[in-house]
Design an enzyme around this catalytic site. Structure first.
Site, PDB file in Angstrom:
ATOM      1  N   SER A  51     -13.597   0.923   2.996  1.00  0.00           N
ATOM      2  CA  SER A  51     -12.562   0.644   2.003  1.00  0.00           C
ATOM      3  C   SER A  51     -11.562   1.780   1.915  1.00  0.00           C
ATOM      4  O   SER A  51     -11.917   2.913   1.591  1.00  0.00           O
ATOM      5  CB  SER A  51     -13.212   0.423   0.629  1.00  0.00           C
ATOM      6  OG  SER A  51     -12.228   0.554  -0.384  1.00  0.00           O
ATOM      7  N   GLN A  78      -9.352   1.941  -0.280  1.00  0.00           N
ATOM      8  CA  GLN A  78      -9.165   2.296  -1.697  1.00  0.00           C
ATOM      9  C   GLN A  78     -10.175   3.350  -2.121  1.00  0.00           C
ATOM     10  O   GLN A  78      -9.841   4.281  -2.850  1.00  0.00           O
ATOM     11  CB  GLN A  78      -9.279   1.042  -2.566  1.00  0.00           C
ATOM     12  CG  GLN A  78      -8.111   0.086  -2.330  1.00  0.00           C
ATOM     13  CD  GLN A  78      -8.176  -1.160  -3.183  1.00  0.00           C
ATOM     14  OE1 GLN A  78      -9.141  -1.396  -3.892  1.00  0.00           O
ATOM     15  NE2 GLN A  78      -7.135  -1.970  -3.099  1.00  0.00           N
ATOM     16  N   ASP A 138      -6.611  -8.193   4.584  1.00  0.00           N
ATOM     17  CA  ASP A 138      -5.825  -9.002   3.643  1.00  0.00           C
ATOM     18  C   ASP A 138      -5.244 -10.263   4.286  1.00  0.00           C
ATOM     19  O   ASP A 138      -4.630 -11.081   3.600  1.00  0.00           O
ATOM     20  CB  ASP A 138      -4.676  -8.169   3.066  1.00  0.00           C
ATOM     21  CG  ASP A 138      -5.193  -7.087   2.118  1.00  0.00           C
ATOM     22  OD1 ASP A 138      -6.304  -7.239   1.573  1.00  0.00           O
ATOM     23  OD2 ASP A 138      -4.478  -6.076   1.936  1.00  0.00           O
ATOM     24  N   ARG A 160      -2.391 -14.380  -2.072  1.00  0.00           N
ATOM     25  CA  ARG A 160      -2.464 -14.633  -0.625  1.00  0.00           C
ATOM     26  C   ARG A 160      -3.018 -16.027  -0.317  1.00  0.00           C
ATOM     27  O   ARG A 160      -2.689 -16.622   0.698  1.00  0.00           O
ATOM     28  CB  ARG A 160      -3.280 -13.552   0.059  1.00  0.00           C
ATOM     29  CG  ARG A 160      -2.699 -12.152  -0.179  1.00  0.00           C
ATOM     30  CD  ARG A 160      -3.146 -11.148   0.858  1.00  0.00           C
ATOM     31  NE  ARG A 160      -2.908  -9.781   0.413  1.00  0.00           N
ATOM     32  CZ  ARG A 160      -1.733  -9.140   0.490  1.00  0.00           C
ATOM     33  NH1 ARG A 160      -0.679  -9.751   1.004  1.00  0.00           N
ATOM     34  NH2 ARG A 160      -1.610  -7.898   0.069  1.00  0.00           N
ATOM     35  N   SER A 174       0.836  -1.215   0.000  1.00  0.00           N
ATOM     36  CA  SER A 174       0.000   0.000   0.000  1.00  0.00           C
ATOM     37  C   SER A 174       0.866   1.259   0.000  1.00  0.00           C
ATOM     38  O   SER A 174       0.583   2.225  -0.714  1.00  0.00           O
ATOM     39  CB  SER A 174      -0.892   0.021   1.239  1.00  0.00           C
ATOM     40  OG  SER A 174      -1.808  -1.039   1.189  1.00  0.00           O
ATOM     41  N   ARG A 215     -13.558  -7.183 -10.860  1.00  0.00           N
ATOM     42  CA  ARG A 215     -13.776  -6.585  -9.530  1.00  0.00           C
ATOM     43  C   ARG A 215     -14.618  -5.307  -9.616  1.00  0.00           C
ATOM     44  O   ARG A 215     -14.587  -4.588 -10.609  1.00  0.00           O
ATOM     45  CB  ARG A 215     -12.413  -6.335  -8.857  1.00  0.00           C
ATOM     46  CG  ARG A 215     -11.705  -7.662  -8.609  1.00  0.00           C
ATOM     47  CD  ARG A 215     -10.382  -7.497  -7.947  1.00  0.00           C
ATOM     48  NE  ARG A 215     -10.501  -6.970  -6.608  1.00  0.00           N
ATOM     49  CZ  ARG A 215      -9.461  -6.628  -5.859  1.00  0.00           C
ATOM     50  NH1 ARG A 215      -8.236  -6.756  -6.329  1.00  0.00           N
ATOM     51  NH2 ARG A 215      -9.639  -6.157  -4.651  1.00  0.00           N
TER      52      ARG A 215
HETATM   53  C1  S3P Z   1      -5.627  -1.414   0.044  1.00  0.00           C
HETATM   54  C2  S3P Z   1      -6.877  -1.471   0.629  1.00  0.00           C
HETATM   55  C3  S3P Z   1      -7.607  -2.717   0.859  1.00  0.00           C
HETATM   56  C4  S3P Z   1      -6.705  -3.947   0.728  1.00  0.00           C
HETATM   57  C5  S3P Z   1      -5.785  -3.862  -0.465  1.00  0.00           C
HETATM   58  C6  S3P Z   1      -4.908  -2.625  -0.380  1.00  0.00           C
HETATM   59  C7  S3P Z   1      -4.975  -0.109  -0.130  1.00  0.00           C
HETATM   60  O1  S3P Z   1      -8.648  -2.823  -0.089  1.00  0.00           O
HETATM   61  O2  S3P Z   1      -7.480  -5.116   0.645  1.00  0.00           O
HETATM   62  O3  S3P Z   1      -4.956  -5.006  -0.542  1.00  0.00           O
HETATM   63  O4  S3P Z   1      -3.769  -0.064  -0.397  1.00  0.00           O
HETATM   64  O5  S3P Z   1      -5.672   0.919   0.011  1.00  0.00           O
HETATM   65  P1  S3P Z   1     -10.102  -2.186   0.181  1.00  0.00           P
HETATM   66  O6  S3P Z   1      -9.933  -0.746   0.303  1.00  0.00           O
HETATM   67  O7  S3P Z   1     -10.896  -2.593  -1.024  1.00  0.00           O
HETATM   68  O8  S3P Z   1     -10.584  -2.838   1.432  1.00  0.00           O
END
Ligand code: S3P
Length: 438
Positions: free
Chosen positions: A171, A173, A319, A391, A26, A126
């Site tokens: 989330s 993201q 994760d 994973r 991340s 997705r």
């Molecule tokens: C991430 C957020 C998570 C995680 C992904 C990395 C990020 O996803 O599962 O591996 O770097 O912001 P979500 O925001 O969809 O939960």
């Protein structure tokens, strides 16, 4: 189909040694994104040289950013400023990386050029509406397939406007996507999280000198500012460390040290959950490096017991569930997970794929719409399909430590997306793992 890469794990072994797993995925993504739109030169150390973070790096190179490296984790980014990105010649291919696609959708929604984001089969399945819908509220124009999936076609618009958005899913993201779009929007952009999620974007924006407003569960930015280059030291990824935390916990005689692990409180659910199951994890040398908490971990084998996993830990360990399900299979009694429907829309449907794999090894695992119920018990040998999910492959590799027979794991090439060198590092610490190219 390209050649399959398989892991073959023979029973036995234990984990010992003193290791550092690769850099946080991340944080590596974000270092490239923010470094690229900053003014000045950003130096990154500990960058993850995995396919996902490299997809982000190549995307910014394709938009005219000069990026040196990666060379043993060192990357030098010659920032082009907030408005210096150039239209790429071709669609940006983000491979398997959901983080690249969702964060870039936000960052690119307010640029003055057209750009298309594409990905591999998994990424193309997705859900992207979770980002394109709120971006549309900001005035962005992004086309998806009728199902709301990639390719994302982003068209230039006259300007974005700030919104105040309550996120329906927890989330990071989505939050990060909207904050990045907010940098280019008129006025303030606010997001409210239903539960805390990883806050690397907020921390790193502040590191680049950009103010992030924080009010309880709300995070906001004011558009029109600028980022100033800085140095970034990427900690080891706790999500990669998780496989070793589980592997050492479940195998008698294990004693393993993991160095410089990122311990951000929005990411440490795996440690809380494992400890609640009885794991012996010692945290030492706690420090803050470049705005992120870091520590060394020592993990020794311990008898685990099944638990009901607290729902507030789910986003903090999102994760790590493939690895945690293997821990549950090795625990005494029943482990129950609820409130984790998000696992169904990761690189694979991690509830179904893990349940199928565990069952193939003789473990009782019953999927539910939003989680799973796992009965601890003996693990047998067998063949497991990872469905190209990094994973899942690594979690089942660790299951080999407790299995009574050989485990063959198929479709493992994507381990490289987050953990290059996993097989060698696992073997060096004591896992009987061989890689077969079929
Ligand atoms: C991430 C957020 C998570 C995680 C992904 C990395 C990020 O996803 O599962 O591996 O770097 O912001 P979500 O925001 O969809 O939960």
């Amino acid at each position: 189909m390209s050649t399959d890469l398989r892991f073959v794990v023979r029973p036995g072994g234990r984990l010992q040694g003193d290791i550092r797993v690769p850099g946080d995925k991340s944080i590596s993504h974000r270092s490239i994104m923010l470094g690229s739109i900053a003014e000045g030169i950003t130096h990154v150390d500990g960058f993850l040289e995995g396919e996902d973070a490299l997809a982000t790096l190549r995307a910014f190179r394709a938009m005219g950013v000069e990026i040196e490296g990666p060379d043993a984790g060192r990357v030098v980014i010659h920032g082009v400023g907030m408005h210096g990105l150039q239209p790429p010649d071709a669609p940006l291919d983000l491979g398997n990386s959901g983080t690249s696609m969702r964060l870039l959708a936000g960052l690119l929604a307010g640029q003055g050029f057209e750009v298309t984001l594409i990905g591999d089969d998994s990424l193309s399945r997705r859900p992207m509406k979770r980002v394109t819908e709120p971006l549309a509220l900001m005035g962005a124009e992004i086309n998806t397939t009728p199902k709301g999936t990639a390719p994302l076609m982003i068209r230039p618009v006259d300007g974005l406007r700030g919104i105040d958005y309550v996120m329906p899913v927890a989330s990071a993201q989505v939050k990060s996507c909207l904050l990045l779009a907010g940098l280019y929007a008129e006025g303030e952009t606010w997001v409210t999280e239903p539960a805390p999620t990883r806050d690397h974007t907020e921390r790193m924006l502040q590191g680049f000198g950009y103010e992030v407003m924080i009010e309880g569960p709300r995070r906001g930015v004011r558009g029109g500012g600028k980022l100033v280059a800085c140095d970034i030291d990427v900690p080891a990824d706790i999500s990669s460390a998780a496989f070793f935390l589980v592997g050492a916990s479940i195998t008698e005689g294990s004693d393993l040290i993991l160095r410089h692990v990122g311990m951000n409180p929005t990411r440490d659910g795996v440690i809380n959950i494992l400890r609640q199951m009885g794991a012996d994890i010692e945290v030492s040398n706690e420090r803050v490096v470049g705005g992120e908490p870091v520590a060394d971990l020592r993990v020794r084998s311990a008898p685990l017991r099944g638990i009901r996993i607290p729902e507030d830990q789910v986003p903090l360990a999102i994760d790590e569930f493939p690895a945690l399900f293997v821990a549950a299979a090795c625990a005494e009694g029943e482990t129950v997970l609820t409130g984790a429907e998000e696992l169904r829309v990761k690189e694979s449907d991690r509830i179904q794929v893990m349940a199928d794999g565990l069952k193939a090894l003789g473990v009782q695992a019953e999927p539910t719409p939003d989680g799973i119920v796992i009965q601890g018990g003996p693990i047998g040998g067998g063949r497991v399909d990872s469905h190209g999910d990094h994973r899942i492959a690594m979690a089942f590799a660790m299951a080999g430590l407790r299995a009574s027979g050989e485990i063959e794991i198929t479709d493992c090439a994507n381990v490289n997306t987050s953990f290059p060198g996993f097989a060698d590092l696992a073997a060096a610490t004591g896992l009987n793992l061989e890689v077969a190219h079929v």
